[in-house]
Design a protein around this motif. Structure first.
Motif, mmCIF file in Angstrom:
data_model
loop_
_atom_site.group_PDB
_atom_site.id
_atom_site.type_symbol
_atom_site.label_atom_id
_atom_site.label_comp_id
_atom_site.label_asym_id
_atom_site.label_seq_id
_atom_site.Cartn_x
_atom_site.Cartn_y
_atom_site.Cartn_z
ATOM 1 N N ALA A 414 44.522 38.197 43.609
ATOM 2 C CA ALA A 414 44.754 38.852 42.325
ATOM 3 C C ALA A 414 43.454 39.092 41.569
ATOM 4 O O ALA A 414 43.353 40.045 40.781
ATOM 5 N N ASN A 415 42.435 38.256 41.815
ATOM 6 C CA ASN A 415 41.152 38.437 41.131
ATOM 7 C C ASN A 415 40.291 39.522 41.776
ATOM 8 O O ASN A 415 39.142 39.731 41.376
ATOM 9 N N GLY A 416 40.831 40.188 42.791
ATOM 10 C CA GLY A 416 40.116 41.274 43.448
ATOM 11 C C GLY A 416 39.305 40.858 44.655
ATOM 12 O O GLY A 416 38.759 41.715 45.365
ATOM 13 N N LYS A 417 39.205 39.572 44.917
ATOM 14 C CA LYS A 417 38.432 39.105 46.064
ATOM 15 C C LYS A 417 39.174 39.435 47.350
ATOM 16 O O LYS A 417 40.340 39.067 47.531
ATOM 17 N N ASP A 418 38.485 40.135 48.252
ATOM 18 C CA ASP A 418 39.112 40.545 49.504
ATOM 19 C C ASP A 418 39.188 39.394 50.492
ATOM 20 O O ASP A 418 38.262 38.592 50.617
ATOM 21 N N VAL A 419 40.285 39.341 51.218
ATOM 22 C CA VAL A 419 40.450 38.410 52.331
ATOM 23 C C VAL A 419 40.239 39.140 53.656
ATOM 24 O O VAL A 419 39.538 38.662 54.539
ATOM 25 N N VAL A 420 40.836 40.320 53.784
ATOM 26 C CA VAL A 420 40.650 41.181 54.959
ATOM 27 C C VAL A 420 40.492 42.619 54.474
ATOM 28 O O VAL A 420 41.241 43.061 53.590
#
Length: 511
Positions: A414-420
């Motif tokens: 939700a904070n915009g940090k990408d996982v993939v």
């Protein structure tokens, strides 16, 4: 972290009587059934991948299907969540998914050829008994060492132990090494990780190595009884690549080899320079030489030192160590480090290249399902995507996308940090950008992404022919929900499905 970056091995020479008595291994509960509740509720700790109850783990060792059960052993430090004092942890499963922790199987023997560590090895089934051939290490002067990493000097020898009971809990070691030294006159840059198999005319075994100034090498041995081994020659070799203090870092030493038939070809897997690699090709059985025809990387990121086994149906199953990607101080404080990949089925494509997919048994973990089928336009696709969430960083996501349009997508917090992240340009129809890697795809048609997210790991497989395993971390005591976003080309998305994955235990202890 490289599996061979040694941490000092403090206390390795002094083991309690509960760990070892002479050559007889007594089971010791190094896995600690009574756990700190903080470890059991750590949101970054996986819920459906295997890992020991606590502390450090690395390479899978000797996975074997035996009398209706799957046994998994792995490199393990029973004292801390950092590398050191290598033992063999042990767990058993009816299905390669749900694991029950068992006592430590192998521990260093004070004064023995494995006094400073029981390194990696392979299970061998000989009639009605199961053995383990593995590498033992001891500190020696540099002139006597087979392994020099810039800090330590170790002599590596190949050892044999036999299970004394049908549950593979109690083990007895053969007193002397079955291979006590590298071939005479060969100046090796490492000598470890034996992998034997049976042929019609006896036993064969490969050992990972390298020749100083010449590069990585796979050494071939032959035996009639698993105890007396005769060196044959190099089954396969590489070329000199660099001058790193630790030769495995530069690619001048090949570790964790395994050689097996698959379809009409033979496959060699090995690990070096931070990657697990494969070759496929022809075996000349008269000369016993391997002639590679294709090669590639098994996984582009957090995946190393893999090992294979046959499952109950005869499929070739691949396991790999998924290391941490956070500072040592963080995983040491967390009390656990490393995990095992999901089981992957290996096959060969018609082009002779290796294919892999997560074993279908993992489908049994699927729970609640969210599904999107495109067909109402890009705007409607984006609107419906906003309602799909992979809750608590625990689930499986599958997407099917077109190759005739440019697109990019991300699975993000939700904070915009990408996982993939993934992106595709039809002008380069055989290349897919996934995280920081560029994957080469050999097939035409749709692109299918299969992403298995679990606590702090994401295993992503593309078209069953390429893989990227990544780690992600976050603050706080709650695992974040993840959202799938189409950042470009929403019309290229044919289908997206998210399943909640059922945890394999109630308390994240995988047992």
């Amino acid at each position: 972290m490289n599996r061979r970056k040694f941490m000092g091995l403090t206390g390795a020479a002094v083991l309690s009587a509960g760990y070892a008595r002479g050559l007889r291994i007594s089971p010791a509960d190094g896995l600690r059934a009574a756990m700190d509740p903080g470890w059991a509720t750590d949101p970054r700790r996986p819920q459906y991948h295997f890992l020991p109850a606590a502390n450090w783990m690395n390479d899978p060792n000797a996975p074997v299907y035996w009398r209706g059960e799957y046994h998994m052993f792995c490199q393990y430090n029973p004292h801390a969540a950092v590398w050191g004092d290598m033992h063999w942890a042990h767990a058993v499963s009816p299905d390669m998914l749900h694991w029950r922790q068992l006592p430590v199987a192998l521990a260093p023997t004070p004064g023995g050829p494995d006094a400073d560590g029981c390194f990696s090895g392979t299970a061998v089934v000989d009639g009605e008994r199961v053995g383990a051939i593995y590498t033992g290490v001891v500190h020696v002067p540099e002139a006597e060492a087979t392994l020099r990493d810039g800090k330590n000097s170790y002599r590596e020898t190949q050892l044999l132990a036999w299970a004394d009971d049908p549950h593979l809990i109690h083990w007895t070691k053969v007193a002397e090494p079955v291979v006590a030294a590298p071939p005479p006159g060969m100046e090796v840059t490492g000598f470890r990780d034996p992998s034997p198999w049976r042929e019609a005319d006896g036993w064969y075994m490969v050992v990972g190595s390298g020749v100083r100034g010449k590069g990585g090498a796979i050494l071939l041995y032959r035996s009639s009884d698993l105890t007396h081994w005769e060196y044959q020659h190099e089954l396969c070799n590489g070329e000199a690549l660099g001058a790193a203090v630790n030769p495995v870092d530069s690619g001048d030493m090949w570790e964790c080899p395994e050689f097996f038939s698959l379809g009409a070809k033979h496959v060699l897997i090995y690990s070096t320079a931070g990657k697990a690699r494969w070759m496929s090709g022809e075996l000349d059985r008269q000369a016993w030489r391997f002639h590679p025809e294709q090669h590639g990387v098994l996984d582009e990121d957090a995946f190393y030192a893999p090992k294979t086994q046959r499952d109950r149906d005869g499929n070739r199953i691949l396991w790999g160590w998924i290391p941490e990607r956070r500072p040592e101080a963080e995983y040491s404080a967390a009390g656990w480090a490393g995990l095992m990949s999901l089981p992957r089925v290996l096959t060969l494509g018609p082009d002779g290249r290796l294919r892999m997919r997560v074993a279908p048994v993992a489908d049994a973990l699927r729970g609640a399902k969210q599904e999107l089928k495109a067909g109402r336009g890009a705007r409607e696709t984006v609107r419906r995507l906003t309602k799909m969430t992979l809750q608590g960083s625990c689930g499986e996501l599958r997407c099917r996308l077109r190759r005739d349009a440019a697109w990019s997508l991300s699975l993000a917090m939700a904070n915009g940090k990408d996982v993939v992240t993934a992106s595709f340009d039809p002008a380069m129809s055989h290349a897919l950008h996934l995280n920081h890697s560029v994957l080469q795809l050999s097939e035409s048609g749709e692109i299918e992404l299969a992403i298995y997210v679990d606590g702090s790991v994401a295993e992503t497989l593309v078209n069953n022919e390429a893989a990227v395993t990544s780690r992600f971390y976050y603050d706080g005591n709650t695992a974040p929900d993840l959202a799938l976003r189409m950042n470009l080309g929403a019309e290229a998305l044919h289908e997206a499905t998210i399943w909640r994955m059922t945890p394999i235990s109630r308390d994240r202890l995988t047992s």
